[in-house]
Design a protein around this motif. Structure first.
Motif, PDB file in Angstrom:
ATOM      1  N   CYS A 400       0.853  -1.207   0.000  1.00 30.75           N
ATOM      2  CA  CYS A 400       0.000   0.000   0.000  1.00 30.75           C
ATOM      3  C   CYS A 400       0.878   1.243   0.000  1.00 30.75           C
ATOM      4  CB  CYS A 400      -0.911   0.013   1.230  1.00 30.75           C
ATOM      5  SG  CYS A 400      -2.138  -1.310   1.234  1.00 30.75           S
ATOM      6  N   LEU A 401       1.919   1.213   0.825  1.00 28.62           N
ATOM      7  CA  LEU A 401       2.830   2.355   0.895  1.00 28.62           C
ATOM      8  C   LEU A 401       3.512   2.567  -0.457  1.00 28.62           C
ATOM      9  CD1 LEU A 401       4.455   4.532   2.368  1.00 28.62           C
ATOM     10  CD2 LEU A 401       6.031   2.740   3.137  1.00 28.62           C
ATOM     11  N   GLU A 402       3.951   1.465  -1.051  1.00 29.78           N
ATOM     12  CA  GLU A 402       4.643   1.544  -2.340  1.00 29.78           C
ATOM     13  C   GLU A 402       3.727   2.147  -3.413  1.00 29.78           C
ATOM     14  OE1 GLU A 402       7.957   1.617  -4.070  1.00 29.78           O
ATOM     15  OE2 GLU A 402       7.909   0.690  -2.085  1.00 29.78           O
ATOM     16  N   ALA A 403       2.450   1.755  -3.393  1.00 24.05           N
ATOM     17  CA  ALA A 403       1.504   2.280  -4.383  1.00 24.05           C
ATOM     18  C   ALA A 403       1.350   3.788  -4.234  1.00 24.05           C
ATOM     19  CB  ALA A 403       0.142   1.586  -4.229  1.00 24.05           C
ATOM     20  N   VAL A 404       1.214   4.244  -2.994  1.00 22.59           N
ATOM     21  CA  VAL A 404       1.053   5.683  -2.753  1.00 22.59           C
ATOM     22  C   VAL A 404       2.343   6.413  -3.134  1.00 22.59           C
ATOM     23  CG1 VAL A 404       0.702   7.444  -0.964  1.00 22.59           C
ATOM     24  CG2 VAL A 404      -0.747   5.395  -1.022  1.00 22.59           C
ATOM     25  N   ALA A 405       3.486   5.843  -2.771  1.00 21.72           N
ATOM     26  CA  ALA A 405       4.777   6.488  -3.077  1.00 21.72           C
ATOM     27  C   ALA A 405       4.953   6.626  -4.590  1.00 21.72           C
ATOM     28  CB  ALA A 405       5.923   5.680  -2.477  1.00 21.72           C
ATOM     29  N   ARG A 406       4.638   5.561  -5.332  1.00 24.32           N
ATOM     30  CA  ARG A 406       4.820   5.632  -6.793  1.00 24.32           C
ATOM     31  C   ARG A 406       3.811   6.584  -7.431  1.00 24.32           C
ATOM     32  NH1 ARG A 406       6.406  -0.667  -8.336  1.00 24.32           N
ATOM     33  NH2 ARG A 406       7.666  -0.956  -6.466  1.00 24.32           N
ATOM     34  N   LEU A 407       2.602   6.600  -6.882  1.00 25.33           N
ATOM     35  CA  LEU A 407       1.591   7.516  -7.426  1.00 25.33           C
ATOM     36  C   LEU A 407       2.023   8.970  -7.184  1.00 25.33           C
ATOM     37  CD1 LEU A 407      -1.076   7.554  -8.908  1.00 25.33           C
ATOM     38  CD2 LEU A 407      -2.277   7.211  -6.743  1.00 25.33           C
ATOM     39  N   ALA A 408       2.517   9.244  -5.989  1.00 28.63           N
ATOM     40  CA  ALA A 408       2.989  10.608  -5.677  1.00 28.63           C
ATOM     41  C   ALA A 408       4.147  10.980  -6.595  1.00 28.63           C
ATOM     42  CB  ALA A 408       3.408  10.680  -4.207  1.00 28.63           C
ATOM     43  N   ASN A 409       5.029  10.025  -6.826  1.00 29.72           N
ATOM     44  CA  ASN A 409       6.197  10.272  -7.674  1.00 29.72           C
ATOM     45  C   ASN A 409       5.786  10.542  -9.124  1.00 29.72           C
ATOM     46  OD1 ASN A 409       9.096  10.335  -8.048  1.00 29.72           O
ATOM     47  ND2 ASN A 409       8.794   8.450  -9.226  1.00 29.72           N
ATOM     48  N   ILE A 410       4.781   9.803  -9.586  1.00 27.25           N
ATOM     49  CA  ILE A 410       4.287  10.001 -10.960  1.00 27.25           C
ATOM     50  C   ILE A 410       3.775  11.435 -11.126  1.00 27.25           C
ATOM     51  CG2 ILE A 410       2.360   9.399 -12.507  1.00 27.25           C
ATOM     52  CD1 ILE A 410       2.755   6.459 -11.428  1.00 27.25           C
ATOM     53  N   VAL A 411       2.967  11.877 -10.160  1.00 25.40           N
ATOM     54  CA  VAL A 411       2.405  13.229 -10.268  1.00 25.40           C
ATOM     55  C   VAL A 411       3.520  14.272 -10.165  1.00 25.40           C
ATOM     56  CG1 VAL A 411       0.773  14.897  -9.297  1.00 25.40           C
ATOM     57  CG2 VAL A 411       0.187  12.470  -9.347  1.00 25.40           C
ATOM     58  N   ALA A 412       4.442  14.052  -9.215  1.00 23.40           N
ATOM     59  CA  ALA A 412       5.519  15.034  -9.008  1.00 23.40           C
ATOM     60  C   ALA A 412       6.397  15.173 -10.246  1.00 23.40           C
ATOM     61  CB  ALA A 412       6.355  14.631  -7.789  1.00 23.40           C
ATOM     62  N   THR A 413       6.649  14.046 -10.939  1.00 20.44           N
ATOM     63  CA  THR A 413       7.524  14.091 -12.116  1.00 20.44           C
ATOM     64  C   THR A 413       6.714  14.232 -13.405  1.00 20.44           C
ATOM     65  OG1 THR A 413       7.478  11.689 -12.329  1.00 20.44           O
ATOM     66  CG2 THR A 413       9.256  12.636 -10.981  1.00 20.44           C
ATOM     67  N   ARG A 414       5.399  14.327 -13.268  1.00 24.07           N
ATOM     68  CA  ARG A 414       4.472  14.436 -14.408  1.00 24.07           C
ATOM     69  C   ARG A 414       4.651  13.295 -15.404  1.00 24.07           C
ATOM     70  NH1 ARG A 414       4.517  20.935 -15.254  1.00 24.07           N
ATOM     71  NH2 ARG A 414       3.283  20.363 -17.072  1.00 24.07           N
ATOM     72  N   ALA A 415       5.023  12.112 -14.879  1.00 28.84           N
ATOM     73  CA  ALA A 415       5.280  10.944 -15.739  1.00 28.84           C
ATOM     74  C   ALA A 415       4.026  10.515 -16.498  1.00 28.84           C
ATOM     75  CB  ALA A 415       5.797   9.785 -14.892  1.00 28.84           C
ATOM     76  N   HIS A 416       2.851  10.831 -15.941  1.00 27.49           N
ATOM     77  CA  HIS A 416       1.606  10.376 -16.590  1.00 27.49           C
ATOM     78  C   HIS A 416       1.299  11.172 -17.855  1.00 27.49           C
ATOM     79  CE1 HIS A 416       0.638  13.698 -13.924  1.00 27.49           C
ATOM     80  NE2 HIS A 416      -0.533  13.857 -14.518  1.00 27.49           N
ATOM     81  N   GLU A 417       1.968  12.321 -17.999  1.00 26.60           N
ATOM     82  CA  GLU A 417       1.611  13.179 -19.145  1.00 26.60           C
ATOM     83  C   GLU A 417       2.082  12.604 -20.477  1.00 26.60           C
ATOM     84  OE1 GLU A 417       2.672  17.218 -18.141  1.00 26.60           O
ATOM     85  OE2 GLU A 417       1.298  17.207 -16.427  1.00 26.60           O
ATOM     86  N   GLN A 418       2.942  11.588 -20.427  1.00 24.13           N
ATOM     87  CA  GLN A 418       3.367  10.958 -21.684  1.00 24.13           C
ATOM     88  C   GLN A 418       2.300   9.983 -22.226  1.00 24.13           C
ATOM     89  OE1 GLN A 418       6.334   7.609 -21.034  1.00 24.13           O
ATOM     90  NE2 GLN A 418       6.394   8.612 -19.030  1.00 24.13           N
ATOM     91  N   PHE A 419       1.285   9.671 -21.407  1.00 27.19           N
ATOM     92  CA  PHE A 419       0.252   8.741 -21.866  1.00 27.19           C
ATOM     93  C   PHE A 419      -0.877   9.513 -22.548  1.00 27.19           C
ATOM     94  CE2 PHE A 419       2.544   6.554 -18.580  1.00 27.19           C
ATOM     95  CZ  PHE A 419       2.673   5.269 -19.092  1.00 27.19           C
ATOM     96  N   PRO A 420      -1.519   8.883 -23.551  1.00 30.20           N
ATOM     97  CA  PRO A 420      -2.614   9.574 -24.240  1.00 30.20           C
ATOM     98  C   PRO A 420      -3.736   9.924 -23.271  1.00 30.20           C
ATOM     99  CG  PRO A 420      -2.447   7.286 -24.970  1.00 30.20           C
ATOM    100  CD  PRO A 420      -1.281   7.555 -24.086  1.00 30.20           C
ATOM    101  N   ALA A 421      -4.318  11.092 -23.471  1.00 26.85           N
ATOM    102  CA  ALA A 421      -5.322  11.558 -22.526  1.00 26.85           C
ATOM    103  C   ALA A 421      -6.683  10.896 -22.728  1.00 26.85           C
ATOM    104  CB  ALA A 421      -5.463  13.080 -22.644  1.00 26.85           C
ATOM    105  N   ALA A 422      -6.825  10.191 -23.854  1.00 21.50           N
ATOM    106  CA  ALA A 422      -8.126   9.590 -24.141  1.00 21.50           C
ATOM    107  C   ALA A 422      -8.564   8.704 -22.984  1.00 21.50           C
ATOM    108  CB  ALA A 422      -8.045   8.767 -25.423  1.00 21.50           C
TER     109      ALA A 422
END
Ligand SMILES: *Cc1c(COP(=O)(O)O)cnc(C)c1O
Length: 427
Positions: A400-422
């Motif tokens: 659970c901790l790992e999931a939250v840590a990776r999710l926070a990291n994704i938002v902080a580094t904007r890693a999700h913006e490389q995925f299509p918005a559809a």
């Protein structure tokens, strides 16, 4: 980066977890943290062994597998109903292991919906329930010659996430004959007060049933004691019985005198199944709602999966860990995800919470794609929900901790913006 002391806390929680040993009983996807057990639970070793056992019986016995000698397929569903009954607080003869969730709702409507009086023939549902239930109710009304536009009502949600029980009670109108509600809402994870709603419905002469797809195996029920008229569920979510595994239903014993709405040869008395009589001699209790030959290969893994629920000390001990896991997730999300634009939409009161945590975020679709790429399996529900479901039998506090840590990291580094918005839909 999340504070390091959280790692120590997760390690301490895992070390104190008396159910941690059950993790080794599951095939955990390599290199992934699986938090989607509320869509499809993972394969356990006992479930796998049960399928192998049935394959062996088929290989060795052929048609004799239906016979009595050492191959109890004939009463397999009844055996499993007895194993399953404690999970929903029912007697064995009030449970029938059969069909799919939706098929069982059709069967229960056919058996219990009685539009005999013109002044009382509406069915009540809610706007947040799983769509299949609404489809089944509308089509059932049409079959009875009633127009769903006037005879199907839906309780509205005030916030688009949860139902207010006062609104449900207010919708128990004099022309409603039957109500179908989810025990746990599939999006937000809100747990309804089954006992209270049943009391209120009965006080108004309404027959009431619950869709337990998102509660069975995660939340204990007391269906008999609460006086619930009927319930139905699937087995592939928290029960871990495999994709499309056979579902189940509950019919309170006060209704056992009723003829099945949809009758078939498998619903007759066990010792009359091969008598081939055209007179339907119903089996005792809920088993009369069987229709045809059970899908033995989809029934077997349920039997294996249920062994682990018994070995873990029953549903109460699993619920205790499940609540601790979701409380931990909510605490982490409040502290580390809320500042990044997430909102926990699952009720915080443990008595109002099912087995998963729903996080709302406007970019939920892309965040789910990025989470998967980062080795976490969540699921997405349109338009804006990320669901994280830690299963008490196989997930850990560290995950659970790992999931939250990776999710926070994704938002902080904007890693999700490389995925299509559809926004697509994920199964
Ligand atoms: C998963 C789920 C279903 C699925 O229905 P099937 O007939 O098993 O496909 C139905 N209702 C709810 C509330 C669910 O969560």
């Amino acid at each position: 980066m999340l504070p390091l002391e959280l790692r120590d806390r997760a390690a301490a929680l895992d070390a104190a977890d008396s159910l941690a040993r059950f993790r080794a009983e599951f095939h955990l996807p390599r290199g992934q943290i699986y938090l989607d057990g509320n869509s499809l639970g993972l394969l356990s070793r006992p479930a796998e062994a049960a399928v192998q056992r049935v394959l062996g019986e088929w290989r060795a016995l052929g048609i004799a597998g239906w016979g009595e000698a050492g191959a109890p397929w004939i009463s397999l569903c009844e055996t499993i109903a007895a194993q399953l009954a404690p999970l929903v607080g029912a007697a064995a003869d009030e449970v029938c292991v059969t069909a799919s969730t939706t098929g069982n709702l059709h069967q229960l409507l056919a058996t219990l919906f009685e539009p005999t009086h013109a002044s009382r023939r509406a069915i009540l549902g809610d706007e947040l329930n799983f769509p299949s239930d609404a489809h089944a109710i509308a089509s059932h009304l049409r079959l009875r010659g009633l127009d769903p536009a006037t005879h199907y009502r839906e309780v509205r949600s005030r916030d688009g996430r949860t139902l207010d029980e006062a609104d449900i009670v207010a919708a128990f109108a004099p022309d409603v004959q039957l109500a179908v509600l989810p025990a746990v809402l599939f999006m937000s994870g809100q747990l309804l007060d089954v006992a209270r709603l049943t009391r209120e419905a009965h006080a108004r002469g309404i027959v009431i049933g619950f869709d337990c797809s998102h509660s069975i195996g995660a939340v204990p029920h007391a269906l008999t004691a609460d006086g619930v008229d009927f319930a139905f569920w699937c087995s592939y979510k928290y029960l871990n019985a495999g994709p499309g595994a056979v579902g189940g239903l509950f019919l309170h014993r006060r209704h056992h005198h009723r003829a099945p709405g949809l009758a078939g040869w498998w619903g007759v008395k066990l010792d009359r199944r091969f008598a081939m009589s055209h007179t339907h001699e119903p089996a005792r209790g809920a088993a009369a709602l069987h229709v045809g030959t059970p899908p033995v290969l989809s029934v077997a893994p349920l039997q294996g999966a249920l062994e682990l629920f018994a070995a873990a000390g029953g549903i109460a001990s699993l619920r205790e860990k499940s609540l601790a896991l979701t409380a931990w997730l909510i605490e982490l999300a409040d502290a580390h995800l809320a500042p990044l634009g997430f909102e926990v939409v699952t009720p915080r009161d443990p008595a109002r919470r099912g087995g998963h945590v729903a996080l709302a975020h406007p970019d939920a679709w892309r965040l789910c794609q990025a989470l998967k790429a980062a080795g976490i399996v969540p699921d997405f529900r349109p338009p804006d929900i990320v669901r994280l479901a830690p299963a008490a039998l196989y997930n850990s506090y560290r995950e659970c901790l790992e999931a939250v840590a990776r999710l926070a990291n994704i938002v902080a580094t904007r890693a999700h913006e490389q995925f299509p918005a559809a926004r697509g839909s994920v199964t």
